[in-house]
Design an enzyme around this catalytic site. Structure first.
Site, PDB file in Angstrom:
ATOM      1  N   ASP A 533       1.766   1.479  -1.614  1.00 36.82           N
ATOM      2  CA  ASP A 533       0.859   2.495  -1.081  1.00 36.82           C
ATOM      3  C   ASP A 533       1.328   3.702  -0.525  1.00 36.82           C
ATOM      4  OD1 ASP A 533      -1.886   3.245   0.035  1.00 36.82           O
ATOM      5  OD2 ASP A 533      -1.000   2.773   1.985  1.00 36.82           O
ATOM      6  N   ASP A 731      -0.013  -1.019   3.909  1.00 38.14           N
ATOM      7  CA  ASP A 731      -0.342  -1.008   5.402  1.00 38.14           C
ATOM      8  C   ASP A 731      -1.852  -0.892   5.698  1.00 38.14           C
ATOM      9  OD1 ASP A 731      -0.838   1.726   4.701  1.00 38.14           O
ATOM     10  OD2 ASP A 731       0.033   2.073   6.783  1.00 38.14           O
ATOM     11  N   ASP A 735      -5.686  -2.025   1.395  1.00 37.28           N
ATOM     12  CA  ASP A 735      -4.896  -2.468   0.540  1.00 37.28           C
ATOM     13  C   ASP A 735      -5.012  -4.092   0.454  1.00 37.28           C
ATOM     14  OD1 ASP A 735      -3.398   0.060   0.138  1.00 37.28           O
ATOM     15  OD2 ASP A 735      -2.502  -0.203   2.041  1.00 37.28           O
TER      16      ASP A 735
END
Length: 843
Positions: A533, A731, A735
């Site tokens: 990410d 994080d 996600d």
């Protein structure tokens, strides 16, 4: 319509020819092909793995396991559909009044079969999981007459007061029964095992102690004490492993439980027989007047296996915590406009078409468009991006978003399980249940080791019984056959993995790397594709002022200070970044008047009687930017920056570029990951321009922008279907589905709790350079575990031919119980010593 990828027992073109007419004849099979001789890819409408197994079973073959399953668009197979498709619904486990509170196997070994009591699956040995109890219904009560309880919102029949929501009392978090049961067994086992181990081993380690023990009590008496203490270990605390071993034997699915069960039962049975019938044994098998026994091996095996199971169950108990954390993002109540009145009702009672009012600071309860008003939405839960989105009439908002500023009325377009937040929760749940645990190395060895050892033991018995010409042939045959089974059962097997895991996880903790279980460490060593990410992983996730431009006679510091004077009244992250940057220069700001926030544009106020405007490009007229200024702005936007403009009346005075900085460690980390042969892919909910810039800076192989949670999840699945081992590092809540679906999920510790709970590995310091260390940790620990398994088996396998008596015809040597005990002890000492080497390793 589903596409299933199945591992079958097919092996050649002839096999394919046999199943072809059967698959073609079934109306539920739309398309199919055989890959690599044994992999069957089949597109079906209404047929599951068991259905396909039944179809090809008619040809004499079978489906071994389902590798993957995904939804496909029926339009893509329109040309393949040449007959009517039966209307068959897929079986999906659902919570019903009949099965609520019962138990099921997480591996779905027997489909949707449920059990009344907690226990282990009779097929795979996995602990059964509990189906949640039904959720209590929401009630409404009158504030003036608390005894007046209603099922629906409205007004009190007695006094006409609006009813208030009475939320069901939230029960304490349901305890994990399997974990608590194993913990209880482990504690009791410690009480029994420690004295047994001390009695058996202390005397051998310290000879003086051994003499004192024999002076106090005979060896037979000490053996009786060991026997008494071993009984509850075998028939109570460790009995669950005996049941698993029995299941593996009757199902012919030999694994670690088979090895543990046989070793434990043989060691215990032989020891009991030797204790009560010592006269049967020749003097060669005795020491200090008693036959050597294996009670300490029995207890130690069970205790160490229990320790490993306890670690796995503890990690498994946290699986549902991510779902519970996600549920907290859904508000329990919402304000609905009914009959021109604002009524607070439970979210469960919001209906399609209801008008829902969302005030500042409130979470959005349902999905739908804004009908009136405006707001500033913190959509990080969905996109993972830290910069809120400004919304107005016509824009759509989703459940879980937070309205940080403004107030609006929206239409409930998607409610209940149809909301975006509910779908995110469902994705996490489905991904969590769809993943099977990795077959442990010990199981792979045991699959072949068990039948080989049993065969050797039988052959040993036969050889001694029929070919030994001396006296007591039956005794020698029995003792040597049992000796083979005893020496082949590695006491250190239960210690090999847990010891390395405990030392390895401790080493990782020194670097801020937390690992849930042994499976995670094994997967870290096998990763081929890493998906990262962007925000908060490659970037800091905190907007900062990158550049200040003056397009007039104003100094850059004056531009920044003026902008901060307006933004000190705003909670917008961009505004906070500007105020913070201005404070680094001067802690004072100008006095402004008539401050006004303009939805979708920015803010305006009066400074020294002049109108000052600060905001995005909507405040500008294209003619205000000359070629030089436009070039500067375009360059900043090419870096993925957000640009805000400062105007005095209609004159452009300057601009401020705000960017989410790339972490200093990101570039080197990606480079190091490439050196390990990993493909690195960046996923982000940000726009393509910003994503492209960040991707080019850190050097990732590919990137995908504008990702929603389902997009990240789909990409993980796509690579998994290609046979890749995928790791996902992120994080945010957005996600969570991808972290759960990935073979290994890695959460950045400065992210959300949900990301951490959904992942197998957590980097506490949120430092991406720790990703490289995490993979090194996995590599070192797995290498150490494999070395430990070698030590666990080495002495024992070496002793098998001696135990069988191959040296007896030549040298008259038989493996005594004492040597067998020493071999087992050496294997345990070797395992412990080898595992402790991890403490000195560098990551």
């Amino acid at each position: 319509m589903k596409e299933l990828t199945l591992d079958t027992s097919l092996s050649c073109k002839m096999c394919e020819a046999k199943v072809q007419p059967l698959l073609d004849a079934d109306p539920r099979v739309i398309d199919w092909e055989i890959i690599e001789g044994n992999i069957l890819r089949v597109v079906t409408e209404g047929a599951c793995q068991k259905c396909i197994n039944k179809i090809i079973g008619e040809a004499g073959y079978e489906v071994k396991e389902q590798i993957s399953s995904r939804d496909v668009d029926s339009k893509d197979y329109a040309d393949k559909i040449i007959h009517d498709i039966p209307k068959i619904e897929y079986e999906k486990p659902k919570i019903t009044s009949e099965n609520a509170g019962k138990y099921y196997c997480p591996m779905m070994c027997e489909g949707d079969k449920v059990y009344d009591e907690m226990g282990d699956c009779p097929v795979c040995g996995m602990p059964l999981e509990k189906i949640p109890e039904p959720k209590p219904a929401v009630k409404y009560a009158c504030p003036m007459h608390p005894d007046e309880i209603y099922d629906e919102p409205g007004d009190c029949h007695k006094c006409g007061m609006p009813l208030e929501v009475v939320m069901p009392e939230s029960s304490d978090e349901e305890e994990n029964e399997a974990y608590n049961d194993m913990l209880k067994r482990f504690k009791l086992s410690l009480i029994f095992t420690i004295p047994v181990a001390l009695i058996a081993m202390l005397g051998h380690i310290i000879p003086s102690v051994h003499h004192q023990m024999l002076a106090f009590m005979s060896q037979t008496s000490w053996n009786i004490i060991q026997f008494v203490l071993s009984i509850p270990m075998v028939f109570y605390t460790g009995w669950i492993f005996m049941k698993r071993a029995w299941s593996s034997i009757i199902t012919k699915n030999f694994n670690m439980w088979t090895l543990i069960g046989i070793g434990t039962i043989v060691a215990f049975s032989f020891s009991v027989f030797a204790l009560f019938f010592p006269s049967v044994f020749p003097d060669q098998f005795k020491s200090n007047g008693a036959v050597d026994v294996y009670f300490e091996a029995t207890c130690t095996i069970l205790l160490l296996v229990m320790l490993g199971q306890l670690m796995e169950l503890r990690a498994h108990a946290k699986t549902n915590s991510a779902l519970k954390a996600l549920l907290q993002w859904a508000p329990p109540t919402a304000t609905v406009i009914r009959g021109n009145k604002d009524v607070i009702i439970a979210v469960e009672h919001i209906e399609y078409g209801d008008k829902v009012r969302v005030k500042p600071g409130e979470k959005v309860a349902v999905d739908g468009p804004i009908l009136e008003g405006y707001g500033t939405m913190d959509a990080s839960m969905i996109t993972g991006e830290p910069i809120p989105q400004e919304v107005k009439v016509g824009d759509k908002v989703s459940s879980g978003m937070i309205n940080t500023n403004g107030s609006f009325v929206m239409s409930a377009e998607k409610v209940g399980t149809e909301t975006l937040l509910s779908k995110v929760i469902e994705m996490v749940n489905d991904a969590s249940r769809s993943r099977a645990p990795i077959q442990k190395v010990a199981d792979q060895i045991a699959k072949y080791f068990v039948p080989i050892v049993v065969s050797i033991s039988v052959l040993t018995f036969v050889a001694w019984m029929f070919f030994y010409t001396g006296e007591n042939a039956a005794v020698y045959a029995l003792v040597n056959a049992v000796a083979v089974l005893l020496i082949a059962c590695p006491c250190a097997l239960g210690l090999a993995t847990p010891m390395s895991i405990m030392v390895g996880t401790g080493k990782g903790a020194e670097y801020g790397i937390l690992v849930k279980d042994a499976e995670a460490l094994q997967l870290l060593n096998d990763v081929e594709v890493l998906m990262i990410d962007k925000t908060g992983t490659l970037t800091e996730g905190k907007p900062k002022v990158h550049q200040v431009f003056s397009f007039s006679d104003w100094e850059e510091d004056h531009v920044l200070k003026t902008a901060a004077s307006l933004d000190k009244n705003s909670d917008h992250p961009l505004a906070k970044a500007i105020v913070l940057a201005a404070k680094e220069i001067d802690d004072t700001t100008f006095d402004i008047k008539d401050y006004q926030y303009i939805i979708g544009k920015g803010a305006r106020a009066k400074l020294n009687g002049k109108l000052i405007q600060l905001g995005n490009h909507k405040f500008l007229k294209e003619s205000l930017l000359n070629d030089r200024q436009f070039s500067l702005i375009e360059e900043e936007q090419g870096k993925g920056a957000t640009v805000v403009y400062l105007l005095e009346k209609e004159e452009l005075k300057g601009a401020i570029s705000i960017i989410d900085p790339i972490k200093e460690s990101a570039i080197k980390a990606v480079h190091d990951l490439h050196k390990k042969g990993m493909e690195v892919i960046m996923l982000t909910g940000d726009n393509k321009q910003t994503a492209k810039y960040v991707a080019s800076q850190v050097g990732v192989d590919h990137f995908k922008a504008d990702c929603l949670p389902e997009d990240k999840l789909a990409l993980v699945k796509e690579y998994q279907e290609k046979g890749k081992i995928v790791a996902m590092a992120g994080d945010g809540i957005n996600d969570a589905p991808a972290l759960t679906q990935a073979n290994i999920g890695i959460a950045m510790g400065d992210g959300t709790d949900i990301a951490i709970q959904s992942a197998e590995v957590t980097l506490l310091k949120g430092d991406i350079s720790n990703l490289v260390r995490a993979f090194k940790l996995g590599e070192k620990v797995m290498k150490n575990i494999k070395e430990n398994l070698v030590f666990a088996f080495f002495y024992n396998v070496l002793g098998v031919p001696i135990a069988a008596g191959v040296l007896f015809p030549f040298f008259g040597i038989l493996l005594s119980p004492m040597l067998a005990t020493l071999a087992m002890s050496f294997s345990s000492v070797s395992v412990i010593s080898n595992a402790l080497r991890l403490r000195g390793s560098k990551l």
